[in-house]
Design a protein around this motif. Sequence first.
Motif, PDB file in Angstrom:
ATOM      1  N   ARG A  99      52.384  83.862  66.126  1.00 54.55           N
ATOM      2  CA  ARG A  99      53.212  85.122  66.086  1.00 54.55           C
ATOM      3  C   ARG A  99      52.516  85.741  67.464  1.00 54.55           C
ATOM      4  O   ARG A  99      51.512  85.642  67.647  1.00 54.55           O
ATOM      5  CB  ARG A  99      53.293  85.748  64.825  1.00 54.55           C
ATOM      6  CG  ARG A  99      53.500  87.034  65.445  1.00 54.55           C
ATOM      7  CD  ARG A  99      53.672  87.799  63.975  1.00 54.55           C
ATOM      8  NE  ARG A  99      53.206  89.642  63.555  1.00 54.55           N
ATOM      9  CZ  ARG A  99      54.974  90.452  64.653  1.00 54.55           C
ATOM     10  NH1 ARG A  99      56.166  89.945  64.486  1.00 54.55           N
ATOM     11  NH2 ARG A  99      55.085  90.966  64.916  1.00 54.55           N
ATOM     12  N   GLY A 100      54.168  85.407  67.775  1.00 52.05           N
ATOM     13  CA  GLY A 100      53.052  86.842  68.860  1.00 52.05           C
ATOM     14  C   GLY A 100      53.179  85.633  70.352  1.00 52.05           C
ATOM     15  O   GLY A 100      53.154  86.412  71.018  1.00 52.05           O
ATOM     16  N   THR A 101      53.546  84.226  70.379  1.00 54.37           N
ATOM     17  CA  THR A 101      53.122  83.659  71.523  1.00 54.37           C
ATOM     18  C   THR A 101      54.263  83.123  71.985  1.00 54.37           C
ATOM     19  O   THR A 101      55.003  83.599  71.703  1.00 54.37           O
ATOM     20  CB  THR A 101      52.077  82.264  70.968  1.00 54.37           C
ATOM     21  OG1 THR A 101      53.105  81.327  69.930  1.00 54.37           O
ATOM     22  CG2 THR A 101      50.774  82.158  70.621  1.00 54.37           C
ATOM     23  N   LEU A 102      53.863  82.841  73.326  1.00 58.16           N
ATOM     24  CA  LEU A 102      54.774  82.767  74.418  1.00 58.16           C
ATOM     25  C   LEU A 102      55.062  81.334  74.789  1.00 58.16           C
ATOM     26  O   LEU A 102      54.355  80.597  75.445  1.00 58.16           O
ATOM     27  CB  LEU A 102      54.451  83.961  75.737  1.00 58.16           C
ATOM     28  CG  LEU A 102      55.196  83.934  77.235  1.00 58.16           C
ATOM     29  CD1 LEU A 102      56.833  85.029  76.981  1.00 58.16           C
ATOM     30  CD2 LEU A 102      54.711  84.064  78.540  1.00 58.16           C
ATOM     31  N   GLY A 103      56.409  81.138  74.635  1.00 61.23           N
ATOM     32  CA  GLY A 103      56.868  79.427  74.749  1.00 61.23           C
ATOM     33  C   GLY A 103      57.781  79.350  75.810  1.00 61.23           C
ATOM     34  O   GLY A 103      58.196  80.466  76.134  1.00 61.23           O
ATOM     35  N   ALA A 104      57.366  78.582  76.529  1.00 58.18           N
ATOM     36  CA  ALA A 104      58.013  77.721  77.761  1.00 58.18           C
ATOM     37  C   ALA A 104      59.523  77.491  77.270  1.00 58.18           C
ATOM     38  O   ALA A 104      59.712  76.303  76.027  1.00 58.18           O
ATOM     39  CB  ALA A 104      57.866  76.982  78.529  1.00 58.18           C
ATOM     40  N   ALA A 105      60.757  78.175  77.290  1.00 58.46           N
ATOM     41  CA  ALA A 105      62.312  77.654  76.419  1.00 58.46           C
ATOM     42  C   ALA A 105      62.236  76.556  77.363  1.00 58.46           C
ATOM     43  O   ALA A 105      62.096  76.100  78.983  1.00 58.46           O
ATOM     44  CB  ALA A 105      63.224  78.908  76.981  1.00 58.46           C
ATOM     45  N   ARG A 106      62.872  75.120  77.161  1.00 58.62           N
ATOM     46  CA  ARG A 106      63.862  74.038  77.379  1.00 58.62           C
ATOM     47  C   ARG A 106      64.803  73.292  77.194  1.00 58.62           C
ATOM     48  O   ARG A 106      65.200  73.762  76.363  1.00 58.62           O
ATOM     49  CB  ARG A 106      62.783  72.848  77.932  1.00 58.62           C
ATOM     50  CG  ARG A 106      62.075  72.430  76.823  1.00 58.62           C
ATOM     51  CD  ARG A 106      60.715  71.658  76.797  1.00 58.62           C
ATOM     52  NE  ARG A 106      60.051  70.805  75.483  1.00 58.62           N
ATOM     53  CZ  ARG A 106      61.397  69.789  74.359  1.00 58.62           C
ATOM     54  NH1 ARG A 106      62.143  69.677  75.165  1.00 58.62           N
ATOM     55  NH2 ARG A 106      60.573  69.082  73.638  1.00 58.62           N
ATOM     56  N   SER A 107      65.689  72.294  77.969  1.00 58.10           N
ATOM     57  CA  SER A 107      66.026  71.536  77.755  1.00 58.10           C
ATOM     58  C   SER A 107      65.795  70.513  76.485  1.00 58.10           C
ATOM     59  O   SER A 107      64.337  70.681  76.365  1.00 58.10           O
ATOM     60  CB  SER A 107      67.035  70.871  78.046  1.00 58.10           C
ATOM     61  OG  SER A 107      66.460  69.979  78.985  1.00 58.10           O
ATOM     62  N   MET A 108      66.226  69.003  76.162  1.00 58.07           N
ATOM     63  CA  MET A 108      66.223  68.173  75.553  1.00 58.07           C
ATOM     64  C   MET A 108      65.098  67.428  76.616  1.00 58.07           C
ATOM     65  O   MET A 108      64.293  67.307  75.886  1.00 58.07           O
ATOM     66  CB  MET A 108      67.188  67.359  74.554  1.00 58.07           C
ATOM     67  CG  MET A 108      67.690  67.628  73.631  1.00 58.07           C
ATOM     68  SD  MET A 108      67.150  68.853  72.064  1.00 58.07           S
ATOM     69  CE  MET A 108      67.335  67.100  71.646  1.00 58.07           C
TER      70      MET A 108
END
Length: 168
Positions: A99-108
Amino acid sequence: MAEIKDPENTILMELKDGTVVIELLPDVAPQHCARIKDLARAGAYDNVVFHRVIDGFMAQSGDVENGNTEKNYNPSRAGTGGSDLPDLPAEFSKLPHDRGTLGAARSMNPNSANSQFFINFKDNHFLNGQYTVYGRVVSGMEHVDAITRGEPPANPDKMLSVKVAADA
């Protein structure tokens, strides 16, 4: 607001309800941390909407190409773009998607992260080792919890401004 230990590696995200303080983790994901700081310093994230907000999962934003409500917001395309900078290689680590972590969004493609990111509403450990973790909310998580839900939301919330604390 939380004490800021390293202003150069702290993001201040202004939302409608208040400031979210995000501590970046440059020792874990240096390229992702450099990218969010570069885009923040360019003002690219200002007025960009949260285009994918799933209750009990996460809030996603950062499509600077299609998500700015002042310049180029297109609900049917928000979430499909990035920035004019090249995609980043994955920087996976052993850090869990808590909870609260920042993640990098990406495609497949694991090496397709660019400008989009998400903040986890809860522990999402099924994402561990598949998405880059590069920051954590240290203050203001209640403001993240208040972001309007939807894919995309009918009236999406936006990041009013995103700054590096050293520049604020």
